[in-house]
Design an enzyme around this catalytic site. Structure first.
Site, short mmCIF file in Angstrom:
data_model
loop_
_atom_site.label_atom_id
_atom_site.label_comp_id
_atom_site.label_asym_id
_atom_site.label_seq_id
_atom_site.Cartn_x
_atom_site.Cartn_y
_atom_site.Cartn_z
CG MET A 139 27.95 16.27 -25.04
SD MET A 139 28.03 16.39 -23.36
CE MET A 139 29.19 17.28 -22.84
CB SER A 192 34.13 16.57 -17.03
OG SER A 192 33.45 15.29 -16.56
CE LYS A 223 36.30 15.66 -19.94
NZ LYS A 223 35.91 14.44 -20.67
CG ASN A 264 37.67 11.81 -19.76
OD1 ASN A 264 37.35 12.50 -19.27
ND2 ASN A 264 37.40 11.44 -21.16
CD GLU A 321 34.79 9.27 -17.09
OE1 GLU A 321 34.80 10.66 -17.17
OE2 GLU A 321 34.44 8.60 -18.25
C1 6PG Z 1 33.02 13.40 -19.06
C2 6PG Z 1 33.13 11.88 -19.49
C3 6PG Z 1 32.95 11.85 -20.81
C4 6PG Z 1 32.61 10.53 -21.53
C5 6PG Z 1 34.30 9.92 -22.22
C6 6PG Z 1 34.45 8.80 -21.73
O1 6PG Z 1 33.92 13.65 -18.50
O2 6PG Z 1 31.85 13.98 -19.06
O3 6PG Z 1 34.23 11.43 -19.48
O4 6PG Z 1 33.81 12.46 -21.77
O5 6PG Z 1 32.13 9.88 -21.08
O6 6PG Z 1 34.10 10.00 -23.37
O7 6PG Z 1 34.25 7.85 -22.59
P1 6PG Z 1 34.73 6.22 -23.12
O8 6PG Z 1 34.37 5.51 -21.74
O9 6PG Z 1 33.72 5.72 -23.96
O10 6PG Z 1 36.01 6.58 -23.33
#
Ligand code: 6PG
Length: 482
Positions: free
Chosen positions: A19, A134, A188, A192, A195
């Site tokens: 990263m 992200s 953030k 997540n 996500e």
């Molecule tokens: C992003 C992702 C990144 C990562 C997380 C989630 O926004 O680029 O969210 O931050 O994939 O760490 O990871 P986990 O699923 O392992 O919790």
């Protein structure tokens, strides 16, 4: 010795794992001179050997050289592992920096750590920015979504740099100042969490097509590909089609069938749920997603439970496959609206609690590109907040309200069918229950209050007059004002 010469860098990047390296390259490709630093020099040299021609880099070995290579106010972007490693690097940098200099933590730090660090740095005259970034490795290189939180005046110095390397949608950068101290890492974290919910819902949709309709993996990949051309158009749906299309070279089977079905997590989803509990916000979609990962990762229990009787009724599987696929699509969309609505509620509550003044419309804007949850749908969210910045809930914006009301019949059929056929849909089902609870005239919370009053004299309020009341449950059961 460092090969710094007289050149000064506009920004330094320390922590050159994938990263960090990619962000450094992205900065250099945008014409910024970038000082490089890593605890082990081998990573710095590897980056320079492979990509040194992409832009203007300054190689440094020690932290002191690194700091000395930066123009003032110094700007350092840290891309190191969240937790103790981050504290160690901040301490080392701070000792070498001067008032007005800026440290940006681009890792996935816990926002409460960021609040603490920002206060500690401010006491030393330094500016600390906690920036959620992200987009994974690809985003870091080609344009991530960036959520920086910290002192507004320091954003004036680093904002243009960060905006230049972020993704852009319709010419608008996917980076904006979120608010003070921990606000960037807080949003953030919720990003997540969303996500996690998005991925869980996608997983349930896939599982329904397999478990209820008996579709093969390649057919399901095609459905996701098709969905990606409509309202569900998003990065996660797009890559779902890719993952489902992958075939294992060793066995010839779909790759998804040879991957162990235990989902990992690094912690941001869990943090989101802990924070939701503390804030008293029902972020149920994200919570179900975190718990679903936890359940999947309990192989011993799962092995023992495998033989339990299901009571599943296979005849409940719908005959009209196309119609049921459309029901799943609608259920996915409606559940996704709920997950985002809850996530935005949590951000509003966090913002209120900490006095951050986060603008939800800004988030919808910077999440349209670069980040993992980027989706066409974010344009709608942006429009909704532009129309009414005081929306009581995203779900109640006219567009989303209509979309969910249109979907609700499909949504119920999906949850009923899943239940009858024994396919687990924790996020679909709990999102529907959330919707039903939110729109209900009356909730059984009244009974909860009665019970609390019975065993603990906790009192209740009445619908017909102000004040608090208690029934003398172990006496003559008359009511007294509390
Ligand atoms: C992003 C992702 C990144 C990562 C997380 C989630 O926004 O680029 O969210 O931050 O994939 O760490 O990871 P986990 O699923 O392992 O919790």
């Amino acid at each position: 010795m460092a090969e710094t010469g007289q050149r000064q860098a506009q920004i330094g990047v320390t922590g050159l794992a994938v990263m960090g390296s990619n962000i450094a390259r992205n900065l250099a490709r945008h014409g910024h001179t970038v000082a490089l630093h890593n605890r082990s020099i081998a990573k710095t040299d590897a980056l320079l050997a492979e990509h040194g021609s992409e832009g203007d880099f300054i190689r440094t070995e020690t932290t002191a050289e690194f700091v000395a290579a930066l123009e003032r106010p110094r700007r350092v972007l840290m891309m190191v592992k969240a937790g103790d490693a981050t504290d160690a690097v901040i301490d080392e940098l701070a000792d070498l920096m001067e008032p007005g200099d800026i440290i940006i933590d681009g890792g996935n730090s816990l926002y409460t750590d960021t609040i603490r660090r920002e206060a500690a740095m401010a006491a030393r005259g330094l500016n600390f920015i906690g920036a959620g970034i992200s987009g994974g490795e690809e985003g870091a290189l080609n344009g991530p979504s960036i959520m920086p939180g910290g002192p507004a005046e320091s954003y004036e110095s680093v904002g243009p740099l960060l905006e230049s390397i972020s993704a852009h949608v319709d010419g608008v950068p996917c980076c904006t100042h979120i608010g003070p101290d921990g606000s960037g890492h807080f949003v953030k974290m919720v990003h997540n969490g969303i996500e996690y919910a998005d991925m869980q819902l996608i997983g349930e949709a896939y599982d329904l097509m397999r478990g209820v309709l008996g579709m093969d993996v390649a057919e399901i990949a095609d459905v996701f590909r098709e969905w990606n051309t409509g309202d569900l158009d998003s990065y996660l749906v797009e890559i779902t089609a890719d993952v489902l299309s992958a075939v294992d070279a060793t066995t010839g089977r779909p790759l998804v069938d040879v991957i162990v079905d235990e989902a990992g997590q690094k912690g941001t989803g869990r943090w989101t749920v802990k924070s939701a509990l503390d804030l008293g916000v029902p972020t149920t979609g994200i919570a179900e997603a975190v718990f679903a990962r936890a359940l999947s990762s309990a192989p011993d229990q799962r092995r023992e439970a495998r033989g339990l009787h299901s009571g599943a009724d296979r005849s409940a599987a719908p005959a009209d496959r196309a119609a049921f696929i459309e029901d799943i699509r609608q259920a996915l969309y409606a559940s996704k609206v709920i997950a985002y609505s809850q996530g935005f509620d949590q951000i509003a509550a966090g913002s209120e609690e900490h006095g951050w003044n986060v603008h939800p419309g800004d988030l919808a804007t910077i999440w349209r590109g670069g980040c993992i949850i980027r989706a066409k749908f974010l344009d709608r969210i942006r429009d909704a907040y532009a129309e009414n910045p005081e929306l009581p809930a995203l779900l109640l914006a006219p567009y989303f309200r209509d979309a969910v009301e249109t979907a609700v019949g499909s949504w119920r059929r999906v949850v009923m069918t899943a239940t009858a056929t024994g396919v687990p849909v924790p996020a679909f089902a709990s999102s529907l229950s959330y919707y039903d609870a939110l729109r209900a005239d009356r909730l059984p919370a009244a009974l909860t209050q009665g019970l609390r009053d019975y065993f603990g004299a906790h009192t209740y309020r009445r619908i017909d007059k102000p004040g608090s009341f208690h029934t003398l449950w172990s006496g003559d059961r008359s009511e007294v004002e509390a």
